[in-house]
Scaffold this motif. Sequence first.
Motif: not given
Length: 429
Positions: A115-120, A194-198, A202-205
């Motif tokens: 679930l954690t984004p892997q982009v920095l 699913l969250f990436s389509l909203t 992300t779930v974090q956001n």
Amino acid sequence: MNKFMEFLENILLPIADKLNNNRYLSALRDGFMVALPLIIFGSIFVVIANFPFLDKWISEDAFAAYQEALGPASAATLSIMGLFVIVGIGYKLTERYELEAIYGGVVALAAFLILTPQVLEGVSGVIPTASLGAQGMFLGIITAFASAELYRFFVKKDWTIKMPPGVPGAVAKSFSALIPITLTLSVFLIIRILFSLTSFETVQNFIYTIIQEPLTNLGSGLIATLIAVLLIQVFWFFGLHGQIIVNSVFDPIWYTLNDENLKAFQAGLELPNVVTKQFIDTFLVGMGGSGMTLAVVILIFLIGKSRQTKELGKLGGPAGIFNVNEPIIFGLPIIMNPLILIPWIVAPVVITIITYFSMSMGLVPKPAGIIVPWTTPPLLSGFLATGNAWQGAALQLFNLLVVMVIWWPFLKILDKNYYENEKKGEASN
């Protein structure tokens, strides 16, 4: 006083027993205890690396090299403490179901990382450290509970691979966990997609937005500050880093007010604001950490009888002087402990009101806008934050005594409970 304490025992102890028997709260508490040794290790080196005014005593290059050398101690523990807590919760909850606990721990960790984004900063394949620490704790706790329950569900459905007799036990267990783990992690992968389509992406956001929006409407002033302080304490009680969550919204406001005071102080004008960043950091957090737990440490030395509280006082005292209180928060414990909920919530609120009116009435100078290092011990920090005014130190001392009075009956009950349990343990042996 004895009748009051008996009343508290009759009300709080039954509630504590019910909460302690709740599988989720027990797993949450025990999960934090798994991380406790690592947290204490990191806390010690945070104090050492940020010793007050050390940067004034040695050269800038020497100070940078000093902090760089000690930095990995906290970066590998405190900065990613969420990972240890997640593994602990998943492990303990799965263990409570009498399943293979280690798989509950690792599946919780893997689910959280999915679930954690892997982009920095535009670079993919990199996980921001902040997401693995206190900022990611809320999502991590939910993920650990959900993943452990899903893993248990699939195991109980007997959707497992059975190995023939003679296969080594470790191999058989690994294959037995394969399908439940695969199905569990697939659920979290679907959630991420699913969250990436909203619009949240992300779930974090999503979590950050639902927490941030109600807080940003609060503004500043005494009422807003009291709400912020209450939220900090409540979040901490449930195992979330209240300061990081609340400060992420209020810091821009508090720093702006701080700068206004600094400019007025430098110009010799009347200071416009009571509530500033240093109001929070010096007169609330700067009293032994969140919840002003230096008062608790002092009380432990004064009234503590149980070995548990005495040893905790010895352990948490040195760190508490420099406003690092993770040993107290996780060792007392404060998290999910109904016996200390009242003083944990009430004391900071009372101190906020006392400090606010002391400054607004002119009894104590308002914060001068000077950023005092957060590891500066109480009394010295109050003196510096108010522009080298002795009243600032005096107010901190008074506040410390008030917190001790509020905590005294509740700590007495907790210590008595620990002491009696220790006596029963000795008798049974």
